[in-house]
Write a protein that holds these residues in place. Structure first.
Motif, PDB file in Angstrom:
ATOM      1  N   LYS A  28       0.824  -1.208   0.000  1.00 49.48           N
ATOM      2  CA  LYS A  28       0.000   0.000   0.000  1.00 49.48           C
ATOM      3  C   LYS A  28       0.860   1.261   0.000  1.00 49.48           C
ATOM      4  O   LYS A  28       0.551   2.239  -0.705  1.00 49.48           O
ATOM      5  N   ALA A  29       1.938   1.253   0.764  1.00 48.03           N
ATOM      6  CA  ALA A  29       2.820   2.420   0.831  1.00 48.03           C
ATOM      7  C   ALA A  29       3.433   2.739  -0.522  1.00 48.03           C
ATOM      8  O   ALA A  29       3.737   3.899  -0.822  1.00 48.03           O
ATOM      9  N   ALA A  30       3.610   1.703  -1.362  1.00 50.16           N
ATOM     10  CA  ALA A  30       4.236   1.915  -2.669  1.00 50.16           C
ATOM     11  C   ALA A  30       3.217   2.138  -3.786  1.00 50.16           C
ATOM     12  O   ALA A  30       3.538   2.779  -4.795  1.00 50.16           O
ATOM     13  N   LEU A  31       1.991   1.614  -3.626  1.00 46.52           N
ATOM     14  CA  LEU A  31       1.026   1.636  -4.732  1.00 46.52           C
ATOM     15  C   LEU A  31      -0.041   2.717  -4.586  1.00 46.52           C
ATOM     16  O   LEU A  31      -0.541   3.246  -5.591  1.00 46.52           O
ATOM     17  N   GLU A  32      -0.414   3.040  -3.352  1.00 45.12           N
ATOM     18  CA  GLU A  32      -1.420   4.090  -3.150  1.00 45.12           C
ATOM     19  C   GLU A  32      -0.799   5.453  -3.445  1.00 45.12           C
ATOM     20  O   GLU A  32       0.305   5.754  -2.981  1.00 45.12           O
ATOM     21  N   LYS A  33      -1.516   6.272  -4.251  1.00 44.59           N
ATOM     22  CA  LYS A  33      -0.956   7.569  -4.653  1.00 44.59           C
ATOM     23  C   LYS A  33      -1.931   8.701  -4.372  1.00 44.59           C
ATOM     24  O   LYS A  33      -3.150   8.512  -4.405  1.00 44.59           O
ATOM     25  N   VAL A  34      -1.350   9.871  -4.111  1.00 40.27           N
ATOM     26  CA  VAL A  34      -2.168  11.054  -3.863  1.00 40.27           C
ATOM     27  C   VAL A  34      -1.786  12.141  -4.862  1.00 40.27           C
ATOM     28  O   VAL A  34      -0.626  12.247  -5.275  1.00 40.27           O
ATOM     29  N   THR A  35      -2.803  12.922  -5.266  1.00 36.82           N
ATOM     30  CA  THR A  35      -2.564  14.065  -6.152  1.00 36.82           C
ATOM     31  C   THR A  35      -2.891  15.336  -5.379  1.00 36.82           C
ATOM     32  O   THR A  35      -3.941  15.435  -4.738  1.00 36.82           O
ATOM     33  N   ILE A  36      -1.962  16.308  -5.419  1.00 35.15           N
ATOM     34  CA  ILE A  36      -2.157  17.555  -4.693  1.00 35.15           C
ATOM     35  C   ILE A  36      -1.771  18.738  -5.574  1.00 35.15           C
ATOM     36  O   ILE A  36      -1.170  18.576  -6.636  1.00 35.15           O
ATOM     37  N   PRO A  88       1.089  12.565  -9.338  1.00 37.02           N
ATOM     38  CA  PRO A  88       0.670  11.715  -8.215  1.00 37.02           C
ATOM     39  C   PRO A  88       1.877  10.978  -7.620  1.00 37.02           C
ATOM     40  O   PRO A  88       2.734  10.495  -8.351  1.00 37.02           O
ATOM     41  N   PHE A  89       1.938  10.915  -6.300  1.00 34.16           N
ATOM     42  CA  PHE A  89       3.086  10.273  -5.651  1.00 34.16           C
ATOM     43  C   PHE A  89       2.626   9.354  -4.531  1.00 34.16           C
ATOM     44  O   PHE A  89       1.511   9.476  -4.008  1.00 34.16           O
ATOM     45  N   SER A  90       3.487   8.398  -4.201  1.00 35.62           N
ATOM     46  CA  SER A  90       3.215   7.428  -3.141  1.00 35.62           C
ATOM     47  C   SER A  90       4.062   7.754  -1.914  1.00 35.62           C
ATOM     48  O   SER A  90       4.946   8.605  -1.963  1.00 35.62           O
ATOM     49  N   ARG A  91       3.777   7.045  -0.827  1.00 33.32           N
ATOM     50  CA  ARG A  91       4.580   7.267   0.382  1.00 33.32           C
ATOM     51  C   ARG A  91       6.016   6.757   0.194  1.00 33.32           C
ATOM     52  O   ARG A  91       6.967   7.334   0.718  1.00 33.32           O
ATOM     53  N   VAL A  92       6.134   5.665  -0.553  1.00 32.93           N
ATOM     54  CA  VAL A  92       7.438   5.051  -0.811  1.00 32.93           C
ATOM     55  C   VAL A  92       7.538   4.789  -2.312  1.00 32.93           C
ATOM     56  O   VAL A  92       6.580   4.296  -2.909  1.00 32.93           O
ATOM     57  N   PRO A  93       8.643   5.127  -2.969  1.00 33.39           N
ATOM     58  CA  PRO A  93       8.777   4.822  -4.402  1.00 33.39           C
ATOM     59  C   PRO A  93       8.606   3.323  -4.643  1.00 33.39           C
ATOM     60  O   PRO A  93       9.017   2.496  -3.824  1.00 33.39           O
ATOM     61  N   GLN A  94       8.012   2.965  -5.777  1.00 35.26           N
ATOM     62  CA  GLN A  94       7.727   1.557  -6.035  1.00 35.26           C
ATOM     63  C   GLN A  94       9.000   0.713  -6.103  1.00 35.26           C
ATOM     64  O   GLN A  94       9.009  -0.444  -5.700  1.00 35.26           O
ATOM     65  N   TYR A  95      10.103   1.309  -6.589  1.00 36.24           N
ATOM     66  CA  TYR A  95      11.350   0.544  -6.653  1.00 36.24           C
ATOM     67  C   TYR A  95      11.886   0.211  -5.262  1.00 36.24           C
ATOM     68  O   TYR A  95      12.710  -0.698  -5.090  1.00 36.24           O
ATOM     69  N   GLY A 141      11.014  -0.158   2.910  1.00 33.47           N
ATOM     70  CA  GLY A 141      10.553   0.802   3.900  1.00 33.47           C
ATOM     71  C   GLY A 141      11.178   2.161   3.682  1.00 33.47           C
ATOM     72  O   GLY A 141      11.946   2.376   2.738  1.00 33.47           O
ATOM     73  N   ARG A 142      10.869   3.086   4.539  1.00 38.16           N
ATOM     74  CA  ARG A 142      11.454   4.416   4.452  1.00 38.16           C
ATOM     75  C   ARG A 142      12.874   4.379   4.985  1.00 38.16           C
ATOM     76  O   ARG A 142      13.115   3.989   6.125  1.00 38.16           O
ATOM     77  N   ARG A 143      13.816   4.793   4.148  1.00 39.41           N
ATOM     78  CA  ARG A 143      15.223   4.709   4.515  1.00 39.41           C
ATOM     79  C   ARG A 143      15.746   6.001   5.124  1.00 39.41           C
ATOM     80  O   ARG A 143      16.893   6.081   5.536  1.00 39.41           O
ATOM     81  N   SER A 144      14.921   7.054   5.121  1.00 42.74           N
ATOM     82  CA  SER A 144      15.335   8.318   5.734  1.00 42.74           C
ATOM     83  C   SER A 144      14.093   9.031   6.254  1.00 42.74           C
ATOM     84  O   SER A 144      12.967   8.537   6.107  1.00 42.74           O
TER      85      SER A 144
END
Length: 627
Positions: A163-171, A517-524, A529-532
């Motif tokens: 979900k962190a990699a696939l769910e995206k938000v547009t702002i 649109p961007f996700s919480r974590v890049p798909q790659y 997880g979040r590294r920073s």
């Protein structure tokens, strides 16, 4: 006198022989006794028994032997002798032990046994001793491998990572940098300045609004500079020899040396059938360049000889010094402490190398680790060890009063500097060949600023930044309220004050942005997880993860516009939610296998890191150094 010596020649020879016997026999006994006491000396206590100097020495020997075979790390991690002693003991307590015969069989099966004989010959030991060391390494490696084996992640954990990699938000967003709202000539009362200082006096400064007036550790160094170009200018060379050598340099380097490249001011196409003009300068134009290059080559040799002589002279006074027991540093001889020590040395440089006008001594002001690159000349100089990498003058901060020498690092003179001790290697400024030798003459530990006067200019600048931030916040709030009844784009375009400010130089940095649109974590990076603490969102740049999460949170918020303070980067971000794109099941199915494998690898790596972390090794063994 000669007659007397002849008369008692036999008696003197007898005494001499007895003296030799005392030296060799008694000296050996004394040496063995001292070595025995040293090897048996306890240097640390652990829950599984004490560690002696002999244990540490034997561990160092094992690590050196396996390094000769090409094994320099344990699962990619360098291990120090002290940690190795504890890891071996843990392996034995777990009944994990590899025999030398098994180690030999493994190496022969993988055709690695060809590495063993050269390693044995280099140390004048039998191959069996090498296999014994390898067997001990394999035992520890087996335990490390077992500790890195972990169970697979739960289904909930896998779905959360997907979900962190696939769910995206547009702002949509408006960025309001604080610099656009700062008043360069803003003034403050003495009370405001004093309050700002006392509130942040004990804090280390950071970026943006992370104010702090804690003074970083700093050093003052004294250095010798050997100016290569001045030596080149002073050289007197026979004109015929100089021209001959310059000509050779020209023909050997004209195709590769940038100094000989011909620079055309306009493009001239080559006529059809004609040979292309050379890309290098003709000899008539390049002659002085070539002569200058030869002079610099000759000067480089002289500089190297001067530096080598200085290294010998500055090292000699430290050879017989015993480091202090309490901290491992040595006390400098009185003549070395003298402020004129370097100047006196330069007076004695051998005449065949001496160029007084090209050699100088400078004592710097105090500078911190963050400032050392800005120290004129020597700040850009470097030493390149044969093993690779670069060493700058930041080694100056590994000095007494600033850096503690661990028990294992006692004697690591290339890593630590006693006060007034010259660094063992010359540093070279690559762009001009200048060479430097330096020593630390004073050091100041980090501490809060002693008085307001020391940092008053910075305090006033910080107050201006803070006032600008407050104005940016007020503008963000106004935009937020206006956008709630229309849209962020309309609120931005219709704000007369912003329009006027954007037309100025300082206001040009204000902008309206529509990121993809961007996700919480890049798909790659799914599964990693979040590294920073930040995530890169173009064109917004690096956003704190809390703000990225806040953008997703707007999907469930009653009001779809919100202002976020980005204090570390000194700007305010006004965000308008547009759309949330849920994670699709087919996308999850496509990535599931790779995602699980990545998560397994990360969990395994983390377990291995924890097991081999020196801090963890010492903690689980209840390690304590014996002073």
């Amino acid at each position: 006198m000669i007659k007397l010596l002849r008369k008692y020649n036999k008696s003197l020879m007898a005494v001499f022989v007895v003296g030799l016997m005392i030296v060799f026999v008694g000296g050996s006994a004394l040496s063995d006794l001292m070595t025995s006491r040293s090897q048996n000396q306890t240097i640390a206590e652990t829950r599984h028994g004490h560690i002696t100097e002999g244990d540490r020495s034997r561990a160092a020997y094992v690590l050196d032997v396996i390094a000769d075979v090409g094994v320099t790390t344990l699962r990619g991690r360098p291990i120090k002798p002290i940690e190795w002693v504890m890891l071996e003991r843990e392996a034995r307590r777990m009944n994990v032990e590899t025999s030398p015969a098994a180690a030999r069989a493994i190496f022969e099966k993988r055709n690695l046994d060809v590495l063993v004989d050269p390693a044995a010959r280099a140390r004048h030991i039998k191959p069996d001793a090498v296999y014994e060391a390898l067997a001990r390494w394999m035992s520890v490696d087996m335990v490390a491998a077992a500790m890195s084996g972990v169970t697979s992640p739960s289904e909930a954990a896998v779905r959360s990572a997907a979900k962190a990699a696939l769910e995206k938000v547009t702002i949509r967003a408006v960025r309001l940098p604080v610099s656009a709202f700062m008043e360069e000539d803003a003034e403050f009362t003495e009370e405001e300045i004093r309050l700002q200082f006392t509130s942040h006096r004990d804090r280390e400064p950071g970026g943006g609004l992370a104010f702090g007036y804690f003074q970083q550790p700093s050093v003052q160094i004294q250095y010798i500079k050997i100016d290569r170009d001045k030596i080149a200018e002073e050289l007197t060379l026979p004109e015929a020899a100089l021209e001959k050598e310059a000509l050779r340099h020209y023909y050997e380097n004209r195709l590769t040396d940038a100094a000989y490249v011909k620079v055309d001011t306009e493009f001239k196409p080559t006529p059809k059938g004609a040979a292309a003009e050379p890309s290098y300068l003709p000899w008539e134009e390049a002659e002085e360049i070539a002569k200058g290059a030869v002079r610099k080559q000759r000067a480089d040799v002289i500089v190297r000889h001067i530096a080598e002589w200085l290294q010998e002279q500055t090292s000699e006074p430290w050879y017989d010094l015993t480091p202090r027991e309490e901290d491992g540093y040595a006390t400098a001889p009185s003549n070395v402490i003298d402020n004129n020590y370097y100047r006196d040395l330069l007076k004695h440089v051998p005449e065949r190398y001496s160029h007084p006008n090209a050699m100088s001594v400078t004592t710097t002001d105090f500078f911190s680790r963050a400032e050392y690159l800005a120290v004129p000349g020597i700040g850009a100089a470097e030493y390149r060890p044969p093993s690779g990498g670069l060493v700058k003058i930041d080694v100056a901060f590994m000095t007494e009063g600033l850096a503690e020498i661990s028990q294992e690092d006692r004697g690591a003179y290339a890593k630590y500097l006693s006060r007034y001790q010259t660094y063992a290697f010359a540093l070279i400024e690559r762009k001009n060949g200048n060479t430097y030798m330096y020593r630390v003459v004073a050091a100041r530990p980090g501490a809060p600023a002693e008085t307001l006067a020391v940092v008053k200019e910075q305090v006033v600048e910080d107050l201006r930044l803070l006032r600008g931030f407050e104005k940016a916040q007020a503008k963000a709030e106004a935009l937020e309220q206006a956008a709630l009844s229309s849209s962020l784009r309309e609120a931005y375009d219709n704000d007369a004050e912003l329009t006027e400010l954007k037309a100025t130089v300082i206001g040009a940095v204000i902008d309206y942005l529509e990121p993809q649109p961007f996700s919480r974590v890049p798909q790659y990076a799914a599964g990693l997880g979040r590294r920073s603490e930040t995530t890169y969102i173009p064109p917004l740049g690096f956003l704190p993860n809390s703000i990225v999460d806040g953008c997703f949170g707007l999907a469930d918020a009653a009001e779809k516009v919100r202002a976020f303070d980005v204090e570390d980067a000194a700007y305010v971000l006004v965000v308008e939610f547009v759309e949330l794109e849920p994670a699709r099941q087919d996308a999850f199915d496509d990535m599931r296998e790779t995602l699980v494998a990545t998560m397994n690898n990360m969990r395994s790596l983390q377990a291995l890191n924890d097991w081999l972390d020196p801090v963890q090794i010492r903690a689980r063994n209840e390690f304590k150094i014996v002073r």
